[in-house]
Motif scaffolding. Sequence first.
Motif, mmCIF file in Angstrom:
data_model
loop_
_atom_site.group_PDB
_atom_site.id
_atom_site.type_symbol
_atom_site.label_atom_id
_atom_site.label_comp_id
_atom_site.label_asym_id
_atom_site.label_seq_id
_atom_site.Cartn_x
_atom_site.Cartn_y
_atom_site.Cartn_z
ATOM 1 N N TYR A 305 -11.868 -3.983 -5.969
ATOM 2 C CA TYR A 305 -10.140 -3.434 -5.668
ATOM 3 C C TYR A 305 -10.286 -2.915 -4.440
ATOM 4 O O TYR A 305 -11.239 -2.281 -3.819
ATOM 5 C CB TYR A 305 -10.246 -2.234 -6.926
ATOM 6 N N ASN A 306 -9.113 -3.287 -3.565
ATOM 7 C CA ASN A 306 -9.074 -2.754 -2.271
ATOM 8 C C ASN A 306 -7.444 -2.527 -2.134
ATOM 9 O O ASN A 306 -6.920 -2.718 -0.916
ATOM 10 C CB ASN A 306 -9.428 -3.746 -1.300
ATOM 11 N N GLY A 307 -6.686 -2.348 -3.133
ATOM 12 C CA GLY A 307 -5.317 -2.026 -3.154
ATOM 13 C C GLY A 307 -5.035 -0.562 -2.854
ATOM 14 O O GLY A 307 -6.027 0.202 -2.703
ATOM 15 N N LYS A 308 -3.729 -0.079 -2.661
ATOM 16 C CA LYS A 308 -3.265 1.127 -2.426
ATOM 17 C C LYS A 308 -2.766 1.903 -3.462
ATOM 18 O O LYS A 308 -2.338 3.134 -3.417
ATOM 19 C CB LYS A 308 -2.354 1.004 -1.442
ATOM 20 N N GLN A 309 -2.689 1.440 -4.868
ATOM 21 C CA GLN A 309 -2.098 1.938 -5.849
ATOM 22 C C GLN A 309 -3.096 2.986 -6.786
ATOM 23 O O GLN A 309 -2.664 3.917 -6.961
ATOM 24 C CB GLN A 309 -1.526 0.997 -6.939
ATOM 25 N N ASP A 377 1.336 -5.498 -5.430
ATOM 26 C CA ASP A 377 1.638 -3.918 -5.558
ATOM 27 C C ASP A 377 0.581 -3.180 -5.853
ATOM 28 O O ASP A 377 0.748 -1.972 -5.864
ATOM 29 C CB ASP A 377 2.850 -3.649 -6.641
ATOM 30 N N GLY A 378 -0.582 -3.732 -5.956
ATOM 31 C CA GLY A 378 -1.858 -2.923 -6.361
ATOM 32 C C GLY A 378 -2.179 -2.737 -7.834
ATOM 33 O O GLY A 378 -3.296 -2.321 -7.929
ATOM 34 N N SER A 379 -1.655 -3.173 -8.557
ATOM 35 C CA SER A 379 -1.812 -3.300 -9.905
ATOM 36 C C SER A 379 -2.918 -4.368 -10.444
ATOM 37 O O SER A 379 -2.975 -5.201 -9.226
ATOM 38 C CB SER A 379 -0.853 -3.464 -10.791
ATOM 39 N N ILE A 380 -3.557 -4.194 -11.366
ATOM 40 C CA ILE A 380 -4.459 -5.339 -11.774
ATOM 41 C C ILE A 380 -3.696 -6.135 -12.768
ATOM 42 O O ILE A 380 -3.119 -5.826 -13.882
ATOM 43 C CB ILE A 380 -5.691 -4.640 -12.021
ATOM 44 N N LEU A 381 -3.840 -7.521 -12.897
ATOM 45 C CA LEU A 381 -3.367 -8.407 -13.854
ATOM 46 C C LEU A 381 -4.633 -8.986 -14.550
ATOM 47 O O LEU A 381 -5.525 -9.489 -14.042
ATOM 48 C CB LEU A 381 -2.563 -9.584 -13.160
ATOM 49 N N VAL A 382 -4.482 -9.110 -15.723
ATOM 50 C CA VAL A 382 -5.269 -9.725 -16.676
ATOM 51 C C VAL A 382 -4.781 -10.546 -17.685
ATOM 52 O O VAL A 382 -3.902 -9.951 -18.464
ATOM 53 C CB VAL A 382 -6.344 -8.338 -17.607
#
Length: 398
Positions: A305-309, A377-382
């Motif tokens: 993870y390296n997003g901003k959310q 958008d910084g979320s994670i999709l699974v």
Amino acid sequence: MMHLLRHTLTAAALATTLTATAQNDYQKSVKASYDGHIFKPEQVDPTDARVAQLKAPPGFKITKFADKLEKPRMLAVAPNGDVYVSNRDKGTVTLLRDTNKDGKADQTKQVAQADNLHGLAIKDGKLYVAAIRDLYVADIQKDGSLSPLKRLYNDLPDAGQHPNRTLNFAPDGTLYLSVGSTCNACDENNKENATLLQVKTDGSGRTVYAEGLRNTIGFGWHPRTGQLFGFDHGIDWLGDEQQHEELNEIKKGGNYGWPFVFEDGKANPADEPPGGQTYEQYAAKTVKPKLLYKAHSAPLGMVFYNGKQFPQEYQNDAIVTMHGSWNRAEPSGYKLVRVHFNQQGQPEKFEDFVTGWLVDGDKAQFGRVCGIAQHADGSILVSDDANGVIYRVAYAKK
């Protein structure tokens, strides 16, 4: 439905109680017995009520990004937020778009089809797609559609037990391709099986980067250190608590032990090391895992993870999909797991991230989590390849 089996078979067969006898050049006999089980939780529908009871740390919310997708496997996200998902059984790649930015796909379009399409990776406006023996590339058009697939390679190793080729680009732009083993445990004839390959994207060749990896589907590079890590699947039929899943730091030229030794150098008596080596001698030449996880959990996707959310403490940690066990009496996996990395870029511990896909006292499941990707958008999709859903894990607390 619950399936429990218990009987004795030879090492060459899939067995619930395994007796393995092997002989080396000196005709020294080896015998070992293991008690194993089959348990497949019943599959139930991923209703809204069931999704609502999924458990995550405070501030996180899990929703359906898309559903009714049959068997979605691997995911790749373009810089503009377009989502591509493979379906290995149908050999398709589907485009999913969230045009109104509400966290749910509102456009679905099939954009490619060929036999056994699975692994996905995006680089410089191109989508790379891996099948069993083939690697393709296509240009991504402005509307998200793809140009016709161009075949780069058609001579990847045969599949056998593990047909799930996966792809990922290193920070330096090199493409890596994971090729699983053809079997549970055996000495492979093709030296590209049970490896991680470096692949030239112009179709001019490939090399073995690391070997002795039974089935490393999820792998990636630590965002700060650039070190490569991957989660390898343990050998089946060694009992409910063996073999543990292995989180490895994957190094160039490294040998990770399969099929002869596992974990911290334990011997697999069904397969003796080559050249008359002892297990101890062979183990001394292998790279030991950084961390071990509960046996048979089946790690599939992994993303740093390296997003901003998400909160700051999630930066540079990995999120892993545990697809779920079948080869143990009590189920393991069926969850998302967070891997904590320290300031030196080394993994320290595991922590449950999202749980609750096992229900009814762990006798049923409505989610076998599979592919994973960080959205723009910084979320994670699974993805859930058993129930046809792609979940969105977002941090909503402000």
